[in-house]
Design a protein around this motif. Structure first.
Motif, PDB file in Angstrom:
ATOM      1  N   MET A   1      25.255  59.756  12.552  1.00 21.50           N
ATOM      2  CA  MET A   1      26.158  58.357  12.883  1.00 21.50           C
ATOM      3  C   MET A   1      27.453  58.410  12.293  1.00 21.50           C
ATOM      4  N   VAL A   2      28.041  57.644  13.507  1.00 20.72           N
ATOM      5  CA  VAL A   2      29.767  57.799  13.108  1.00 20.72           C
ATOM      6  C   VAL A   2      30.350  56.527  11.492  1.00 20.72           C
ATOM      7  N   VAL A  74      38.425  50.771  15.840  1.00 15.22           N
ATOM      8  CA  VAL A  74      37.534  51.170  15.410  1.00 15.22           C
ATOM      9  C   VAL A  74      38.176  50.359  13.979  1.00 15.22           C
ATOM     10  N   LYS A  77      38.910  47.049  12.318  1.00 14.76           N
ATOM     11  CA  LYS A  77      37.944  46.129  13.272  1.00 14.76           C
ATOM     12  C   LYS A  77      36.986  46.110  11.880  1.00 14.76           C
ATOM     13  N   LEU A  81      36.332  42.974   9.112  1.00 11.64           N
ATOM     14  CA  LEU A  81      34.693  42.670   8.854  1.00 11.64           C
ATOM     15  C   LEU A  81      34.378  42.668   6.782  1.00 11.64           C
ATOM     16  N   ARG A  84      36.142  39.884   5.138  1.00 12.21           N
ATOM     17  CA  ARG A  84      36.171  38.649   5.500  1.00 12.21           C
ATOM     18  C   ARG A  84      34.906  38.536   4.753  1.00 12.21           C
ATOM     19  N   GLN A 132      35.406  32.081  19.598  1.00  8.87           N
ATOM     20  CA  GLN A 132      36.483  33.487  20.024  1.00  8.87           C
ATOM     21  C   GLN A 132      36.705  33.427  21.364  1.00  8.87           C
ATOM     22  N   LEU A 167      40.008  40.818  15.895  1.00  8.21           N
ATOM     23  CA  LEU A 167      40.810  41.123  14.135  1.00  8.21           C
ATOM     24  C   LEU A 167      41.803  41.244  14.128  1.00  8.21           C
TER      25      LEU A 167
ATOM     26  N   PRO B  69      29.800  36.771  16.592  1.00  9.89           N
ATOM     27  CA  PRO B  69      30.088  38.177  17.693  1.00  9.89           C
ATOM     28  C   PRO B  69      31.217  38.845  16.805  1.00  9.89           C
ATOM     29  N   ASP B  70      32.302  38.966  16.298  1.00 14.26           N
ATOM     30  CA  ASP B  70      32.526  39.744  15.639  1.00 14.26           C
ATOM     31  C   ASP B  70      32.025  41.045  15.625  1.00 14.26           C
ATOM     32  N   VAL B  71      30.712  40.780  15.299  1.00 19.84           N
ATOM     33  CA  VAL B  71      30.090  41.937  14.190  1.00 19.84           C
ATOM     34  C   VAL B  71      29.705  42.407  15.385  1.00 19.84           C
ATOM     35  N   ASP B  73      30.484  42.806  18.081  1.00 19.17           N
ATOM     36  CA  ASP B  73      31.818  43.836  18.887  1.00 19.17           C
ATOM     37  C   ASP B  73      31.686  45.266  18.217  1.00 19.17           C
ATOM     38  N   VAL B  74      31.818  45.457  16.796  1.00 18.35           N
ATOM     39  CA  VAL B  74      32.048  46.123  16.364  1.00 18.35           C
ATOM     40  C   VAL B  74      30.528  47.737  16.445  1.00 18.35           C
ATOM     41  N   LYS B  77      31.253  48.786  19.355  1.00 17.70           N
ATOM     42  CA  LYS B  77      32.451  50.007  19.775  1.00 17.70           C
ATOM     43  C   LYS B  77      32.105  51.089  18.611  1.00 17.70           C
ATOM     44  N   LEU B  78      31.102  51.069  17.195  1.00 19.46           N
ATOM     45  CA  LEU B  78      30.809  52.489  17.078  1.00 19.46           C
ATOM     46  C   LEU B  78      30.055  52.986  17.626  1.00 19.46           C
ATOM     47  N   LEU B  81      31.421  54.983  19.899  1.00 23.48           N
ATOM     48  CA  LEU B  81      32.395  56.323  19.288  1.00 23.48           C
ATOM     49  C   LEU B  81      31.439  57.059  19.114  1.00 23.48           C
ATOM     50  N   ALA B  82      30.107  56.650  18.324  1.00 24.67           N
ATOM     51  CA  ALA B  82      29.381  57.731  18.178  1.00 24.67           C
ATOM     52  C   ALA B  82      28.629  58.307  19.243  1.00 24.67           C
ATOM     53  N   ARG B  84      30.607  58.846  22.666  1.00 22.93           N
ATOM     54  CA  ARG B  84      31.420  60.081  23.079  1.00 22.93           C
ATOM     55  C   ARG B  84      31.260  61.221  22.024  1.00 22.93           C
TER      56      ARG B  84
END
Lengths: 224, 224
Positions: A1-2, A74, A77, A81, A84, A132, A167, B69-71, B73-74, B77-78, B81-82, B84
DNA sequence: TTCATAGTTCGATGCTAGCCGAAGCATTCC
DNA sequence: GGAATGCTTCGGCTAGCATCGAACTATGAA
């Protein structure tokens, strides 16, 4: 896991150091992370295995850089988080003040200037913002056409929104992404108001003297 | 650091389950993560402290949802990456085969059948898809009106898109959300093709014999 | 060649954090 | 009231992993 890779403090420090876009040697990264070279070597091997960094051999040095703009995105972002939630690491944001002031995030403007631009657009009612979601107003369309020769047709794209809140890593607030964010950055470059730093891999954006003036005229000066 | 929170496999499973947008109880999340309720409680406290999830007390249940929503989103994206890096997760999905086959995700169909439906709609050109964005075609409108008596007006909603790609927990691919996804599920229920499992808290969707036939006629059988 | 620097591999150590059993609140149902 | 359910706290156990010392390889310089 990344995420587990990024989760370790030593590795997180290394990645943060690499966020500047520069490539650093294994020893430099060890110092940044505050660990011995052996430990750093182990971490770097894991980061490489996870596809987060890429090595480049040069003489007896091994330079590491972030593998991809996606990775940088990433990481920023995640830092946003963390900020925040008040879980800010001690060392916050980029050390380089230029990077904090203006930099490229994918293809649009980030940093203090990027955040200020969005703020100003909201207060000028060029865009309307609901959480958003960001929508370009007719006032905004006129403004863009008049001052920057950006027409709505230029912003249409089948798979990408015109406006999007992104963000900001250093400022911990949102700046403008989407096709409009990209078009603005492109126009700034064309008008020679700003240019990406020529250093390879750098994400810094340098504004010219005149460009800064024009930018401030449209999107407010320091105060706001 | 936020990444460390996401890095733990148990917590990652919980967050993945919450990516559907649905709020889940602490016990449900414990099952999703494959740990006991005590352990889950500890994890959830950490996630809450990190600002990733938000609790909502309801009777003697505690519902958790992603904070923002930001969470989401992240997290997406994670996951990108994973994926990929070929680091796809090992421990995956629900044990119950019915849950894996068809279940409710918020208000639309998820599971193998949900994923297959979207695949079929794409290959029949009922929708056009580019990454996260999905658009209903005119062919699709005709199809829906003819076979399911779903009109475009029924799908209009001020705040919600008609079509949306929703990451399927078990299949690790997308199924159809949005007002169309909800309308389809509603119609399936009205036509008695399918019904939510009566067991309280169950997210399983049971298809009738006839319903399965009709569904297969519209959206393909096993092959595609 | 010999020396110095950059980096890796190996093995041992120690700490962290995930995990579960048992017990304790809180809420709802009968 | 008592019983059942949902969830949390506490305590102890254990596994995993980050860490470092020492030894090894590789490149470059004298």
């Amino acid at each position: 896991m990344v995420a587990a890779l990024v989760g370790d403090p030593a590795r997180a420090n290394m990645l943060t150091a690499l966020l500047s876009g520069r490539a650093l040697t294994a020893t430099e990264l060890a110092q940044e992370a505050g660990v011995t070279p052996q430990t750093a070597s182990s971490h770097l091997a894991k980061l490489e295995g996870g596809g987060l960094v890429e090595p480049e051999k040069q003489g007896r040095h091994r330079y590491y850089r972030l593998a991809d703009p996606d990775v940088a995105d990433v990481l920023e972002k995640l830092a946003g988080l963390a900020a925040r939630a008040g879980h800010m690491r001690v060392r916050t944001g980029p050390k380089e003040p230029e990077l904090r002031r203006a930099r490229i995030c994918y293809d649009h403007l980030a940093g203090d200037l990027g955040v200020r631009m969005l703020d100003s657009m909201v207060s000028q009612k060029l865009v309307r913002r609901r959480k958003q979601e960001i929508l370009l107003t007719t006032d905004g369309e006129h403004f863009l056409a008049k001052h920057l020769r950006i027409s709505p047709e230029m912003l249409a794209h089948p798979r990408r929104p015109v406006c999007k809140a992104c963000l900001d890593w250093s400022a911990r607030r949102h700046h403008l992404a989407g096709t409009l964010g990209a078009a603005l950055m492109k126009r700034f470059t064309e008008l020679k108001w700003a240019a990406r730093d020529p250093a390879p891999g750098s994400r810094v954006v340098n504004f010219s003297r005149a460009g800064e003036k024009h930018f401030a005229a449209l999107f407010g000066s320091e105060g706001d």
